[in-house]
Design a protein around this motif. Sequence first.
Motif, PDB file in Angstrom:
ATOM      1  N   LYS A 404       0.826  -1.209   0.000  1.00  0.00           N
ATOM      2  CA  LYS A 404       0.000   0.000   0.000  1.00  0.00           C
ATOM      3  C   LYS A 404       0.859   1.258   0.000  1.00  0.00           C
ATOM      4  CE  LYS A 404      -2.493  -1.005   3.606  1.00  0.00           C
ATOM      5  NZ  LYS A 404      -3.530  -0.903   4.652  1.00  0.00           N
ATOM      6  N   ARG A 405       1.931   1.246   0.773  1.00  0.00           N
ATOM      7  CA  ARG A 405       2.806   2.417   0.809  1.00  0.00           C
ATOM      8  C   ARG A 405       3.487   2.620  -0.539  1.00  0.00           C
ATOM      9  NH1 ARG A 405       1.208   5.708   2.866  1.00  0.00           N
ATOM     10  NH2 ARG A 405       3.200   6.804   2.994  1.00  0.00           N
ATOM     11  N   ARG A 407       2.292   1.717  -3.500  1.00  0.00           N
ATOM     12  CA  ARG A 407       1.270   2.218  -4.412  1.00  0.00           C
ATOM     13  C   ARG A 407       0.998   3.700  -4.165  1.00  0.00           C
ATOM     14  NH1 ARG A 407      -4.224   1.298  -3.649  1.00  0.00           N
ATOM     15  NH2 ARG A 407      -3.684   1.971  -1.537  1.00  0.00           N
ATOM     16  N   ASN A 408       0.926   4.120  -2.899  1.00  0.00           N
ATOM     17  CA  ASN A 408       0.654   5.524  -2.586  1.00  0.00           C
ATOM     18  C   ASN A 408       1.774   6.437  -3.073  1.00  0.00           C
ATOM     19  OD1 ASN A 408      -1.676   4.632  -1.377  1.00  0.00           O
ATOM     20  ND2 ASN A 408      -0.870   4.760   0.710  1.00  0.00           N
ATOM     21  N   HIS A 409       3.015   5.987  -2.947  1.00  0.00           N
ATOM     22  CA  HIS A 409       4.129   6.817  -3.419  1.00  0.00           C
ATOM     23  C   HIS A 409       4.142   6.899  -4.941  1.00  0.00           C
ATOM     24  CE1 HIS A 409       6.121   7.843   0.291  1.00  0.00           C
ATOM     25  NE2 HIS A 409       6.106   6.573   0.699  1.00  0.00           N
ATOM     26  N   ASP A 412       1.304   9.493  -5.622  1.00  0.00           N
ATOM     27  CA  ASP A 412       1.528  10.830  -5.079  1.00  0.00           C
ATOM     28  C   ASP A 412       2.865  11.430  -5.489  1.00  0.00           C
ATOM     29  OD1 ASP A 412      -0.877  10.435  -3.837  1.00  0.00           O
ATOM     30  OD2 ASP A 412      -0.003   9.845  -1.913  1.00  0.00           O
ATOM     31  N   ARG A 425       2.089   8.381 -11.612  1.00  0.00           N
ATOM     32  CA  ARG A 425       0.675   8.367 -11.978  1.00  0.00           C
ATOM     33  C   ARG A 425       0.492   8.386 -13.498  1.00  0.00           C
ATOM     34  NH1 ARG A 425      -4.300  10.232  -9.519  1.00  0.00           N
ATOM     35  NH2 ARG A 425      -3.143  10.597  -7.595  1.00  0.00           N
ATOM     36  N   ARG A 459      -7.770   3.957   0.288  1.00  0.00           N
ATOM     37  CA  ARG A 459      -6.328   3.689   0.364  1.00  0.00           C
ATOM     38  C   ARG A 459      -5.984   2.601   1.379  1.00  0.00           C
ATOM     39  NH1 ARG A 459      -2.151   8.364  -1.121  1.00  0.00           N
ATOM     40  NH2 ARG A 459      -3.194   9.108  -3.011  1.00  0.00           N
ATOM     41  N   GLN A 460      -6.945   2.209   2.192  1.00  0.00           N
ATOM     42  CA  GLN A 460      -6.684   1.154   3.158  1.00  0.00           C
ATOM     43  C   GLN A 460      -6.884  -0.238   2.562  1.00  0.00           C
ATOM     44  OE1 GLN A 460      -5.437   1.969   6.072  1.00  0.00           O
ATOM     45  NE2 GLN A 460      -5.647   4.143   5.574  1.00  0.00           N
ATOM     46  N   ALA A 465      -3.886  -2.549  -4.594  1.00  0.00           N
ATOM     47  CA  ALA A 465      -2.442  -2.346  -4.703  1.00  0.00           C
ATOM     48  C   ALA A 465      -1.770  -3.544  -5.370  1.00  0.00           C
ATOM     49  CB  ALA A 465      -1.845  -2.103  -3.321  1.00  0.00           C
ATOM     50  N   PRO A 706      -4.203  10.176   8.710  1.00  0.00           N
ATOM     51  CA  PRO A 706      -3.087   9.340   8.234  1.00  0.00           C
ATOM     52  C   PRO A 706      -2.661   8.357   9.305  1.00  0.00           C
ATOM     53  CG  PRO A 706      -2.371  11.582   8.698  1.00  0.00           C
ATOM     54  CD  PRO A 706      -3.867  11.598   8.766  1.00  0.00           C
ATOM     55  N   GLU A 710       2.438   6.623   7.852  1.00  0.00           N
ATOM     56  CA  GLU A 710       2.557   7.871   7.102  1.00  0.00           C
ATOM     57  C   GLU A 710       3.169   8.970   7.962  1.00  0.00           C
ATOM     58  OE1 GLU A 710      -1.254   8.771   5.649  1.00  0.00           O
ATOM     59  OE2 GLU A 710      -1.255   7.212   4.092  1.00  0.00           O
TER      60      GLU A 710
END
Length: 911
Positions: A404-405, A407-409, A412, A425, A459-460, A465, A706, A710
């Motif tokens: 998940k982290r 995917r978020n990076h 973002d 992205r 996002r959870q 992901a 967050p 995070e």
Amino acid sequence: MMVYCAEPSCRNGSGRRNNQASGTKYHKFPADEVMARRWWQVIKRGEPFPKNFRQYCLCSSHFVTADYERDLRSELLKLSPQYSAMKLLPTSVPSRNLTRPPRVTTPRSGAATQRGGEEDESRQVQEEGEQAAPKGSSLQAEECLHSDASVQTKCEPSKCTRCPALEAELASLKSKLAELHQLQAPSSALKRHLFTDQQAENLFTGKAPYRWDDESVYKALEVRVNTSRVQYEWLRNHCLPLPSLSTLQRWLADFVLAPNSSDVQVRMLRRLLSSMSEQDRCCCIMMDEMDIMGVATYDNQLDQILGPHKHLQLFLVSGIFTTWKLPMLYAFDTPVTKELLLKLIKAVEGAGGRVVSTVSDMGSGNLALWRSLGIGHDAEASVCNPADPSRRIWVFADPPHIMKRLRNHILDSVIHTRQGGRVDRALIQDLLAIDGDSELKLLHKLQPATHVEVVGMARQKVRPAYQLLSASCALALRRYTEKKVEADFFSIVDAGMDVLNAGHPADVKLLRRGYSGRPEQEDALTALVEEVAAFRVGKAGFLYPFQKGLLVTVRAVRGLLADLQARFGDNTYLLTRHLTQDRLESFFGLVRGRGGGNLNPTPTEAKARLRLLTLLQLTRHGVSPKCTGDGGETDAVPDVSQPEPDAVPAAQPEPVAVPAAQPELDEEPPPPPQLLELEEVCPAPTEEIPEGTEHLVQEPDDEPSPDAEEEAERELLDAELGEACHDTGEPEQEMEPREQTSELVSLLAEAGSVHIPGQPSGARDCETGVLASDSALAHVAGYVARKRPRSLGAPSAHAEDVPVQALWTRLRSVGGMTVPTESFLELCRELETCFCAYHAMHPDGLSRERGVIRNATRMMVEKYSRSVPCDKILKVFVRVRTFIRLRTVNSTRRAETLAKRKVRKLRHHAQ
């Protein structure tokens, strides 16, 4: 398995060749205990009647032909005895070739002295039946009619017409005798199968006991867990001797799970592990926290004020080779320290567990715990077991949180890979543009709302992901774009995470079939370690916490496997999914779901829900929650709010028997619906918010705060100089429409009031030039061909002439997907056109008429019945295609709803 005859003088066995050739059959002792005792007396075994009498057998040489049911099938087909079905009658008793002591006989006439073996045995059975029959019965009367005072002989069965009547009466008397024996000892027979002593006595006498014992109440609790309240009351009033619900509530009243203490949990764990083998006792300690409502509430069970608190810290102990789990300790607003963790490990070890690993996320508190334990990507990955210094405990970071982290990076910021690639992205948007606006998609699992525009609670979720960084996306980038380096990054992440997410020994993907140190698994982990250690987030020159956690996890899983193989053999493998926090997150989901729409429980509600779920786990594993009567002292974790520096001495576990290994499950089974009813057995204490504290109640926000991971990363973001990437997606390239193959579609295109389905579009394969929509249609055709005769397609491992459009299916398959033939693929193109024409008159391209699948199938059968070997093929195609269209309609509606919601928010803020 070898089977032997239980008759003492018989030497027949299933392994003898002469018995196999002669067709000797072996019959188990009857399930009826009375009839089984009769067999035991007839064969004259000197041993007492065994309890496991069902394991004994008698061969067919001890039974006569009249003891068997008539097999008409064998007679008509003239089968040999070896292949005939020989089934005994319920009243059959062995009467041939039996061991007997010598009998003293009186001289008889010549006609009576020469008797066959079968006639002597039948006469003996009749004589024994006469002894069992009461005086004055009709059996003795019939016997007197057949006897002669001068000549003490009996008539031959072939010449007597009354012998069948006597045999029938004898069988009736035997059945009545069996019923009498069963009524004389009901308690032991019923207790062995279902009921306890009190329940059996209540069932036959109708008198309820003055006080139900613990065994009877626990039996009733098992019934209550698996039934609803109405069903339990009906069973109690009509069928079963069960205590009332108020009795269950009083019996569970002393089952208290207090915060900051694990006295009760340690006792329960000792009972749970008492019958497990040394390997099944190996377990993992999972730790995480959950947000709760920050108010002060009154707990009626503890007579204590709880709160206000913000977080619930929970420790869950779960087996790594089996599926058992148990909450061991919970606390409010308590950080995890080194002393607390070591005390908990000692308590679990004292209860009989074998702690081999711990797992947590990469929050700031857990990072501090790692530093205190000396754990790091450039340091150790394990600690010494405080209860047994000869064993190590390996520390893991949760791989799903790491995904998940990552995917978020990517969404973002930007990831600069080791080979110089750029993953951001914009790359994800290019990935979605491969399918274009076609309804049939290669990457049908990817959606902009769930995989790109991910905000808030979305996002959870872990599954999106894994779907975004998958082998399918890597193959799509490699075949339909020029970004080979980025495709390699996706492949490396997917292969490495497959090894760290092994959940079943027979998984479709080879890397997920349990981690055992195979060369391909080691190569995948090595490539993942090199990539993670080399790639950078944005312009940062350091490793983020999720990168360090992944490096530690790879070292820990290798070390844990080496330790377990040294203890249990080289054939030992790990299902690495059991080393993640999936079970703990699932347990948190159950805690939140107990309140319906109230996903943010108060401290008292959280405590009551934990108690309820713990009772359910204990009942599932067959452990009574009654704590009284446990012998010996157990090591419990003291008040965790003030941990002591000294270690708690661990108690030595008692020796246990080693049972057979339990089967593994692919996934954790979902909770039964009866869990909703168990709450009434142990209801949560009522609570009221005191006056003047209403402002402390937290209102649910649209977006969650967050998480701790995070927050830990934000401390390192000051050194990062880059900026987050913005959307730079290029407009989709319009593809030339395919030449229409149906006259009906051409006519519909000329009408302006109908819905025209989208034309095939999407990117082209860099090597073959095939449109992505054509490859997707071939994939659907292979799925339909798999359901029907193999003449329409073949498995990818055996397919020879593969259409160029089915190359995607061939590359994605590991041998099990079906590749359609060229002729069937052409037929599916015509079926696709016919399907779109059928739904074209509706605004969104989907008919709302009743019988939508039946009518479309009938239309295709009338047109293509001569082109297909089976009409069911058309039904399968219509059904699959209808659900694909339904998914497209729902996705479009959902996107329109989200767009309108954004417009409303903008208008609201503008005002």
